[in-house]
Design a protein around this motif. Structure first.
Motif, PDB file in Angstrom:
ATOM      1  N   THR A  44       0.834  -1.217   0.000  1.00 21.59           N
ATOM      2  CA  THR A  44       0.000   0.000   0.000  1.00 21.59           C
ATOM      3  C   THR A  44       0.862   1.258   0.000  1.00 21.59           C
ATOM      4  O   THR A  44       0.520   2.254  -0.646  1.00 21.59           O
ATOM      5  CB  THR A  44      -0.946   0.009   1.211  1.00 21.59           C
ATOM      6  N   CYS A  52      -4.917   3.014   3.503  1.00 24.25           N
ATOM      7  CA  CYS A  52      -5.999   2.114   3.918  1.00 24.25           C
ATOM      8  C   CYS A  52      -7.005   2.902   4.756  1.00 24.25           C
ATOM      9  O   CYS A  52      -6.634   3.648   5.667  1.00 24.25           O
ATOM     10  CB  CYS A  52      -5.433   0.955   4.724  1.00 24.25           C
ATOM     11  N   ARG A  60     -10.125  -2.588   1.429  1.00 22.59           N
ATOM     12  CA  ARG A  60      -9.553  -3.879   1.790  1.00 22.59           C
ATOM     13  C   ARG A  60      -8.646  -4.351   0.665  1.00 22.59           C
ATOM     14  O   ARG A  60      -8.448  -3.651  -0.334  1.00 22.59           O
ATOM     15  CB  ARG A  60     -10.642  -4.912   2.074  1.00 22.59           C
ATOM     16  N   CYS A 102      -6.517  -4.188   4.716  1.00 20.21           N
ATOM     17  CA  CYS A 102      -5.478  -3.518   3.928  1.00 20.21           C
ATOM     18  C   CYS A 102      -4.443  -2.811   4.796  1.00 20.21           C
ATOM     19  O   CYS A 102      -3.568  -2.108   4.274  1.00 20.21           O
ATOM     20  CB  CYS A 102      -6.109  -2.514   2.957  1.00 20.21           C
ATOM     21  N   ASP A 103      -4.510  -2.978   6.132  1.00 18.06           N
ATOM     22  CA  ASP A 103      -3.580  -2.252   6.998  1.00 18.06           C
ATOM     23  C   ASP A 103      -2.650  -3.176   7.787  1.00 18.06           C
ATOM     24  O   ASP A 103      -1.999  -2.751   8.736  1.00 18.06           O
ATOM     25  CB  ASP A 103      -4.343  -1.359   7.976  1.00 18.06           C
TER      26      ASP A 103
END
Length: 350
Positions: free
Chosen positions: A268, A275, A281, A300-301
């Motif tokens: 990311t 995120c 996500r 997503c984190d």
């Protein structure tokens, strides 16, 4: 935290150890049955485990003193340092109690000379146990035993025990999969300990001498193949060397499985997306390799760990999603080794 232990209820006279079975009983420490004060080895052993170190503690004798009367209410016989002692005779509810402890290298059934360590618990009232009716109160405030042991500073690696699940190939009763096992020192990176190969079935390998430094934590990798040289196995062992003690390293079982990590956070950041703002996500998959992973939604984190993968080369895929739409896609590769954690290397797709 120790599982419910067996406490020996020592019904003792002043200055005399009563060793007959009729004067000692056992009870679960979670089920108090009488008024007692307890000497618990966990309070004075410190970082030294009971019975597992060559040159380490194996037994102890405890004497308990009533701080309100100044009288010694009892002295135990020598018992295992895995056994808490509960003193019941002449214990008065409301009085405070301390203990003096002698710790020995010898097991309870062995002849012993002078104690290797001595310590006190609850001395001068700090940590003393105040007796309560029908309760077992632990005497605290112990000074942990320290100092070098009397054995050679060493680390033992039991490679055969690490092959217990797979079995040794030359076991005549039940042939297994493992033949030779390579013991490879990994950490510290500058260690001078040599790599050694042992046959499965041999006794522990012992490292000692000037290359084993007290206070240093050592990591070893054990590697093997099956007798047909077709399947690889590995595990890790760790031990912290202690001066004057023989330490046995803790080892996992040899396995042919490893772990892969999808570096979601790094991806990311590489995509310059946030995120929770740009992304909702991610979706990961392993389309190619010894084992496949169907597309799976993940947060997503945080990175995602996939354990239990057979060793081999893998292709992975990461899609960064805003709601249901992929706004960035990454292709990933990794070679997973047995008993190792491998992070996939991911590159943005055009």
């Amino acid at each position: 935290m120790r599982s419910p232990a067996r406490i020996v209820l020592a019904v003792l006279g002043i200055g005399a150890a009563v060793a007959s079975c009729s004067s000692e009983t056992e009870t679960e420490d979670t089920n108090p049955v009488t008024t007692a004060v307890v000497v618990d080895p966990e309070q004075f052993l410190g970082s030294l485990p009971c019975g597992t170190l060559e040159g380490g503690p194996r037994s102890y004798i405890a004497s308990v003193t009533d701080l309100d009367t100044g009288e010694v209410i009892g002295t135990s016989e020598r018992v295992s340092c895995a056994t808490p002692l509960a003193f019941t005779k002449d214990v008065e509810s409301g009085n405070r109690y301390s203990a003096s402890v002698q710790v020995f290298e010898e097991a309870p059934g062995e002849s012993a000379g002078e104690p290797r360590w001595t310590t006190t618990c609850g001395e001068n009232g700090e940590g003393a146990a105040e007796a309560r009716t029908l309760q077992q109160v632990v005497i605290r405030g112990c000074t942990a035993i320290t100092g070098p042991g009397t054995a050679t500073t060493s680390i033992a690696i039991d490679a055969t025990a690490a092959a217990q699940t797979l079995g040794c190939a030359d076991d005549p009763k039940m042939p297994g999969l493992v033949f030779d096992i390579d013991i490879i020192p990994v950490e510290p990176a500058d260690t001078k300990l040599p790599e050694v190969t042992r046959e499965c079935g041999q006794g522990p390998l012992v490292y000692s001498g000037s290359f084993v430094e007290p206070g240093v934590t050592y990591t070893f990798r054990l590697e093997s193949t099956d007798i047909a040289l077709e399947q690889q196995f590995a595990t890790t062992c760790t031990a912290t060397a202690l001066e004057g003690f023989g330490v046995t390293a803790e080892c996992g079982q040899l396995t042919d499985l490893g772990t892969a990590v999808f570096p979601i956070v790094e991806i990311t950041e590489d995509a310059a997306l946030i995120c929770g703002e740009d992304l909702t996500r991610a979706r990961i998959s392993i389309p190619a390799g010894p084992e496949h992973l169907e597309p799976t939604y993940v947060d997503c984190d945080e990175d995602v760990t996939i354990p239990g993968l057979p060793a081999g080369s893998y292709l992975g895929r990461v899609e960064l999603l805003a709601d249901a739409s992929a706004i960035a896609t990454y292709s990933c590769t990794a070679t997973v080794d047995p008993a190792a954690i491998t992070e996939l290397v991911c590159v943005a797709e055009d």
